[in-house]
Design a protein around this motif. Structure first.
Motif, PDB file in Angstrom:
ATOM      1  N   THR A 141     -44.398  42.204 -34.957  1.00  0.00           N
ATOM      2  CA  THR A 141     -44.517  41.273 -33.837  1.00  0.00           C
ATOM      3  C   THR A 141     -44.214  41.950 -32.513  1.00  0.00           C
ATOM      4  O   THR A 141     -43.529  42.964 -32.460  1.00  0.00           O
ATOM      5  N   ASP A 142     -44.702  41.348 -31.436  1.00  0.00           N
ATOM      6  CA  ASP A 142     -44.402  41.833 -30.094  1.00  0.00           C
ATOM      7  C   ASP A 142     -43.087  41.255 -29.583  1.00  0.00           C
ATOM      8  O   ASP A 142     -42.483  41.801 -28.664  1.00  0.00           O
ATOM      9  N   ASN A 143     -42.659  40.133 -30.168  1.00  0.00           N
ATOM     10  CA  ASN A 143     -41.416  39.492 -29.736  1.00  0.00           C
ATOM     11  C   ASN A 143     -40.251  40.152 -30.475  1.00  0.00           C
ATOM     12  O   ASN A 143     -39.724  39.616 -31.453  1.00  0.00           O
ATOM     13  N   THR A 169     -40.580  50.531 -34.160  1.00  0.00           N
ATOM     14  CA  THR A 169     -39.778  49.464 -33.550  1.00  0.00           C
ATOM     15  C   THR A 169     -38.637  48.994 -34.439  1.00  0.00           C
ATOM     16  O   THR A 169     -37.843  48.151 -34.021  1.00  0.00           O
ATOM     17  N   LYS A 196     -43.950  45.399 -40.651  1.00  0.00           N
ATOM     18  CA  LYS A 196     -45.312  45.912 -40.465  1.00  0.00           C
ATOM     19  C   LYS A 196     -45.770  46.525 -41.775  1.00  0.00           C
ATOM     20  O   LYS A 196     -45.150  47.466 -42.277  1.00  0.00           O
ATOM     21  N   ASP A 252     -44.597  52.763 -26.148  1.00  0.00           N
ATOM     22  CA  ASP A 252     -44.867  51.626 -25.273  1.00  0.00           C
ATOM     23  C   ASP A 252     -43.747  50.588 -25.291  1.00  0.00           C
ATOM     24  O   ASP A 252     -43.806  49.605 -24.549  1.00  0.00           O
ATOM     25  N   CYS A 253     -42.741  50.786 -26.136  1.00  0.00           N
ATOM     26  CA  CYS A 253     -41.616  49.847 -26.214  1.00  0.00           C
ATOM     27  C   CYS A 253     -40.342  50.429 -25.608  1.00  0.00           C
ATOM     28  O   CYS A 253     -39.283  49.791 -25.664  1.00  0.00           O
ATOM     29  N   THR A 265     -46.537  44.396 -16.690  1.00  0.00           N
ATOM     30  CA  THR A 265     -46.343  42.991 -17.014  1.00  0.00           C
ATOM     31  C   THR A 265     -46.932  42.086 -15.940  1.00  0.00           C
ATOM     32  O   THR A 265     -46.924  42.395 -14.749  1.00  0.00           O
ATOM     33  N   GLN A 313     -49.077  49.520 -19.342  1.00  0.00           N
ATOM     34  CA  GLN A 313     -49.381  48.110 -19.537  1.00  0.00           C
ATOM     35  C   GLN A 313     -48.423  47.270 -18.690  1.00  0.00           C
ATOM     36  O   GLN A 313     -47.431  46.743 -19.181  1.00  0.00           O
TER      37      GLN A 313
END
Length: 326
Positions: A81-83, A113, A13, A134-135, A211, A209
């Motif tokens: 990334t989100d993955n 992250t 990032k 959020d992770c 799923t 959030q």
């Protein structure tokens, strides 16, 4: 001079890497202005897969991890990334290197992250850690041996540090500055970057959030019911009474697909609705409580504080734009 190695990971990032280097460079300049030796030597460490990224940072010394240099402090930036499982897999070459650095006496810090890569090395097993709020659910599922503290902005456990989301990067950097250079340097740097040194919690930044990435139509129907009927103050059984299945079956499948029980899902949906009203409106608290599906103000405030980490009034004062303008 402290030897600092910053991992040039794939999918890094930019904001994270920029914040880290900017703070370290600023501290070096502070010392040079005092005609003192710069306290940090910064090196970007890359793998063969991330070597091409070094061209984006021509002003920094960079070297392959195979070179085997020893560092006093190793910094792991955040992923973009989100993955996250794939991001870790694409940077797996760093894992034994991180273990080796720690065994040779280096301190290691991950940001946001970046904790996923640090945890994959095994160095966080049995230790406390934090990551982006959020992770946290995904982190706990992937690394159950880590004692995750979701509400913490910064953690420190036997020379291993982690920070929460985004701007928590600055809080961890200030913590490291205080440890290695003293409180005076940390305070001066905090003032330069306008960072509040006292913030130690991040839970109120989280957003519910849920799923939808599952193929269970029964669960999807239950989610729809909860999300459209949450304002109707009543039990979860009343809300999902038209779902053609037994309560036990719904609860089992719902928990498996979403990670929450239907009751928890209803609670988080209601609190998220209340948060939005507190952020965007000037409605009276009583109206907000009723509109979010609660009829007991005391119960609402108790659940809100437990879920968000502060009272509804404190949340409104922090995040309501009109309140800030007045």
């Amino acid at each position: 001079m402290l030897q600092i190695g910053i991992l040039l990971i794939q999918h890094y990032k930019l904001l994270s890497l920029a914040a880290i280097t900017d703070v370290l460079e600023t501290v070096n300049k502070i010392y040079l202005q005092r005609e003192a030796a710069a306290p940090f030597k910064i090196t970007l460490v890359y793998t063969q897969e991330s070597k091409s990224i070094t061209y984006a940072f021509p002003n920094y010394h960079s070297e392959p991890l195979e070179q085997g240099s020893r560092f006093n402090l190793v910094l792991v930036p955040s992923f973009t990334t989100d993955n996250l499982p794939q991001s870790v897999a694409d940077n797996v070459a760093f894992l034994p290197w991180l273990q080796s650095q720690y065994q040779q006496g280096a301190e290691i810090a991950s940001f946001c992250t970046g904790a996923f890569l640090l945890a994959a090395s095994g160095l966080l097993n049995g230790r406390i850690a934090t990551t982006h709020v959020d992770c946290c659910k995904a982190f706990s599922a992937a690394f159950p041996s880590v004692n995750l503290l979701p509400d913490k902005t910064v953690t420190h456990d036997e020379g291993i540090y982690t920070s929460g989301g985004a701007t928590s990067t600055f809080n961890l950097l200030l913590h490291l500055l205080e440890i290695h250079l003293g409180i005076e340097t940390a305070i001066r740097t905090a003032k330069i970057f306008a960072v509040d040194m006292g913030r130690d919690k991040q839970h109120y930044f989280s957003t519910f959030q849920p799923t939808r990435q599952h193929n269970d139509e029964l669960v999807a129907a239950t989610q729809d019911k909860i999300e459209t009927k949450y304002q109707e103050a009543g039990t979860i059984e009343e809300i999902i009474k038209d779902i053609p299945s037994s309560r036990r079956n719904i609860v089992r499948r719902f928990k498996q697909a979403t990670g929450f029980t239907p009751i928890e899902y209803l609670q988080y949906t209601r609190i998220e609705a209340a948060k939005k009203m507190l952020e965007q409106t000037g409605e009276q608290m009583t109206s907000i409580i009723l509109s979010s599906g609660y009829n007991d103000p005391k119960a609402f405030r108790k659940v809100f504080r437990k879920t968000v980490g502060m009272t509804p009034t404190e949340y409104r004062e922090k995040f309501n734009a009109s309140a800030h303008r007045s």
